[in-house]
Design an enzyme around this catalytic site. Structure first.
Site, PDB file in Angstrom:
ATOM      1  N   SER A  76     -13.236  -5.737   1.809  1.00 48.31           N
ATOM      2  CA  SER A  76     -14.320  -4.981   0.957  1.00 48.31           C
ATOM      3  C   SER A  76     -15.714  -5.702   1.373  1.00 48.31           C
ATOM      4  O   SER A  76     -16.158  -5.959   0.480  1.00 48.31           O
ATOM      5  CB  SER A  76     -14.205  -5.272  -0.612  1.00 48.31           C
ATOM      6  OG  SER A  76     -12.755  -4.613  -0.836  1.00 48.31           O
ATOM      7  N   PRO A  77     -16.034  -5.409   2.480  1.00 50.11           N
ATOM      8  CA  PRO A  77     -17.370  -6.056   2.934  1.00 50.11           C
ATOM      9  C   PRO A  77     -18.531  -4.935   2.417  1.00 50.11           C
ATOM     10  O   PRO A  77     -19.625  -5.503   2.354  1.00 50.11           O
ATOM     11  CB  PRO A  77     -17.422  -5.804   4.634  1.00 50.11           C
ATOM     12  CG  PRO A  77     -16.359  -4.803   4.752  1.00 50.11           C
ATOM     13  CD  PRO A  77     -15.424  -5.021   3.819  1.00 50.11           C
ATOM     14  N   LEU A  78     -18.201  -3.809   1.837  1.00 46.50           N
ATOM     15  CA  LEU A  78     -19.027  -2.902   1.306  1.00 46.50           C
ATOM     16  C   LEU A  78     -19.035  -2.823  -0.015  1.00 46.50           C
ATOM     17  O   LEU A  78     -19.643  -1.983  -0.843  1.00 46.50           O
ATOM     18  CB  LEU A  78     -18.968  -1.624   1.778  1.00 46.50           C
ATOM     19  CG  LEU A  78     -19.420  -1.465   3.525  1.00 46.50           C
ATOM     20  CD1 LEU A  78     -18.999  -0.204   4.091  1.00 46.50           C
ATOM     21  CD2 LEU A  78     -20.645  -2.029   3.667  1.00 46.50           C
ATOM     22  N   GLY A  79     -18.328  -3.858  -0.825  1.00 51.90           N
ATOM     23  CA  GLY A  79     -18.358  -4.146  -2.203  1.00 51.90           C
ATOM     24  C   GLY A  79     -17.435  -2.567  -2.951  1.00 51.90           C
ATOM     25  O   GLY A  79     -17.868  -2.358  -3.840  1.00 51.90           O
ATOM     26  N   ARG A  80     -16.523  -2.576  -2.021  1.00 54.92           N
ATOM     27  CA  ARG A  80     -15.690  -1.413  -2.581  1.00 54.92           C
ATOM     28  C   ARG A  80     -16.460  -0.018  -2.685  1.00 54.92           C
ATOM     29  O   ARG A  80     -16.116   0.676  -3.387  1.00 54.92           O
ATOM     30  CB  ARG A  80     -14.904  -1.811  -3.684  1.00 54.92           C
ATOM     31  CG  ARG A  80     -13.895  -2.988  -4.001  1.00 54.92           C
ATOM     32  CD  ARG A  80     -13.107  -2.834  -4.766  1.00 54.92           C
ATOM     33  NE  ARG A  80     -12.281  -4.274  -4.937  1.00 54.92           N
ATOM     34  CZ  ARG A  80     -11.155  -4.548  -4.137  1.00 54.92           C
ATOM     35  NH1 ARG A  80     -10.744  -3.368  -3.386  1.00 54.92           N
ATOM     36  NH2 ARG A  80     -10.415  -5.672  -4.227  1.00 54.92           N
ATOM     37  N   TYR A 103       0.856  -1.053   0.122  1.00 56.25           N
ATOM     38  CA  TYR A 103       0.004  -0.044   0.021  1.00 56.25           C
ATOM     39  C   TYR A 103       0.842   1.167  -0.121  1.00 56.25           C
ATOM     40  O   TYR A 103       1.384   1.692   1.011  1.00 56.25           O
ATOM     41  CB  TYR A 103      -0.919   0.152   1.192  1.00 56.25           C
ATOM     42  CG  TYR A 103      -1.679  -1.141   1.372  1.00 56.25           C
ATOM     43  CD1 TYR A 103      -2.101  -1.969   0.130  1.00 56.25           C
ATOM     44  CD2 TYR A 103      -2.418  -1.528   2.462  1.00 56.25           C
ATOM     45  CE1 TYR A 103      -3.156  -3.039   0.082  1.00 56.25           C
ATOM     46  CE2 TYR A 103      -3.409  -2.595   2.779  1.00 56.25           C
ATOM     47  CZ  TYR A 103      -3.720  -3.295   1.346  1.00 56.25           C
ATOM     48  OH  TYR A 103      -4.548  -4.377   1.481  1.00 56.25           O
ATOM     49  N   SER A 161     -22.620   0.784  -0.504  1.00 52.53           N
ATOM     50  CA  SER A 161     -22.957   2.269   0.155  1.00 52.53           C
ATOM     51  C   SER A 161     -23.683   3.080  -0.699  1.00 52.53           C
ATOM     52  O   SER A 161     -24.402   3.987  -0.394  1.00 52.53           O
ATOM     53  CB  SER A 161     -21.698   2.645   0.654  1.00 52.53           C
ATOM     54  OG  SER A 161     -21.139   1.893   1.569  1.00 52.53           O
ATOM     55  N   GLY A 196     -24.205   2.799  -4.499  1.00 51.79           N
ATOM     56  CA  GLY A 196     -24.899   2.140  -5.759  1.00 51.79           C
ATOM     57  C   GLY A 196     -23.952   2.788  -7.104  1.00 51.79           C
ATOM     58  O   GLY A 196     -22.787   3.228  -6.753  1.00 51.79           O
ATOM     59  N   HIS A 241       0.192 -11.913   1.420  1.00 49.94           N
ATOM     60  CA  HIS A 241      -0.688 -11.230   0.823  1.00 49.94           C
ATOM     61  C   HIS A 241      -1.462 -11.832  -0.399  1.00 49.94           C
ATOM     62  O   HIS A 241      -2.545 -11.680  -0.883  1.00 49.94           O
ATOM     63  CB  HIS A 241      -0.250  -9.935   0.232  1.00 49.94           C
ATOM     64  CG  HIS A 241      -1.263  -8.739  -0.134  1.00 49.94           C
ATOM     65  ND1 HIS A 241      -0.782  -7.468  -0.099  1.00 49.94           N
ATOM     66  CD2 HIS A 241      -2.523  -8.852  -0.207  1.00 49.94           C
ATOM     67  CE1 HIS A 241      -1.972  -6.847  -0.186  1.00 49.94           C
ATOM     68  NE2 HIS A 241      -2.964  -7.504  -0.419  1.00 49.94           N
TER      69      HIS A 241
END
Length: 340
Positions: free
Chosen positions: A205-209, A58, A213, A215, A126
């Site tokens: 990425s539990p929020l789909g990147r 990163y 959140s 759309g 990783h």
């Protein structure tokens, strides 16, 4: 305060919600101002989030340096610090994966220095080096455990067979994988394998990147430096087709009195006591929103309804074909290895 949970079977205990730090320094557009990110990290720790996730790639390296600055002083004793090795930062920008013993040790020593710590709590490979038997990589990680340089070993984006082979050499504490309402293929084989072996599951990425959140409108906000702009699922036509899942999550969230991101995150949190999601953010407001997801209660019927929204085919892959995932993480047999 954020509750705590055991991760894996070796004694590691973490906050039930972690903090992914990647976006503070890399991949999601221009790196954010360092003072703001240090303030966010301190805010997270004060709120009870003690599981911080980074990687040497990163930046490269700058995110570990950032965490090193943020962790100075007494705050370090409160944390479970996770970092990763294996994706080599080449000047040519050609992606290279390494898991040979010399590189494992070199990478660990460099991360320790950048982070300013004597020991890394959770050290992940990783991505899997498909040219080196996984047993060889884990043997070197085991030596680092014995030397006190790392406490627990993890794998990221590893297949079920790779996980089994690694675990036979030294207990694997956690497997990090992408898991959300729109990324569920790991449920077929990898999740059951982790549970059979007593390995903790860290969901990135539990929020789909960010898609779950915001759309499809998120596509219009991405800068040219944001790597999501090139991902298959975020291509305008695919995003438009994938909008249905967001719309239905949004409708259900309104009925439950929460935001769509809180509902999507709550779905991951309800997957079991062995699952720790690590949503990333660069804003204190979004962090607070994520923590509030811990208070969202879902029934079995709620879970089934949410899963029905995502039962159709999501259009587009998670990554481009040239980026390694668990689907291509098989390594040669141990018998093939000849030390140089």
């Amino acid at each position: 305060m954020v509750p705590r949970k055991k991760l894996g079977s070796q004694g590691l205990e973490v906050s039930a919600l972690g903090l992914g730090c990647m976006g503070m320094s890399a991949y999601y557009g221009t790196p954010k101002p360092e003072p703001d990110m240090i303030a966010l990290i301190h805010h997270a720790v004060a709120a009870g989030v003690t599981h911080l996730d980074t990687s040497d790639i990163y930046g490269p390296h700058t995110n570990e340096v950032l965490l090193g600055k943020a962790l100075q002083g007494e705050v370090r004793e409160k944390l479970q610090l996770a970092t990763k090795f294996g994706i080599v930062a080449n000047p040519s920008k050609k992606r290279e994966i390494r898991g040979d013993p010399a590189y494992v040790r070199e990478a660990c020593e460099a991360s320790l220095k950048r982070l300013g710590v004597d020991c890394i709590d959770l050290y992940y490979q990783h991505r899997i080096d498909t040219t080196v038997p996984i047993e060889i990589t884990v043997r070197e990680l085991k030596k680092l455990v014995e030397e006190g340089k790392i406490k627990y070993i993890g794998l990221s984006e590893a297949s079920a067979s790779t996980i089994r082979r690694a675990h036979a050499v030294h207990p694997i504490t956690a497997v990090q994988l992408e898991w959300s309402l729109w990324s569920r293929d790991v449920e077929a084989d990898i999740i059951p394998t982790c549970r059979e072996l007593g390995i903790g599951i860290v969901a990135y990425s539990p929020l789909g990147r960010g898609f779950l959140s915001s759309g499809p409108k998120i596509v219009d906000t991405l800068s040219d430096q944001d790597f999501r702009k090139d991902l298959p699922r975020f291509q305008p036509e695919n995003a438009k087709k994938n909008a249905e899942i967001f719309e239905r999550v949004n409708e259900m969230a309104a009925k439950k009195g929460c935001t769509p991101s809180q509902l999507a995150l709550a779905w991951v949190l309800h997957q079991g006591s062995d699952v720790c999601p690590i949503p990333g953010t660069t804003k204190i407001e979004n962090f607070n929103n994520n923590v509030a997801a811990l208070s969202v209660k879902l029934t079995q019927e709620d879970m089934a309804e949410l899963e029905s929204y995502a039962s159709g085919d999501i259009v587009g892959d998670r990554y481009h074909e040239f980026l390694n995932t668990w689907k291509d993480s098989e390594t040669p047999p141990l018998s093939s290895w000849k030390a140089e």
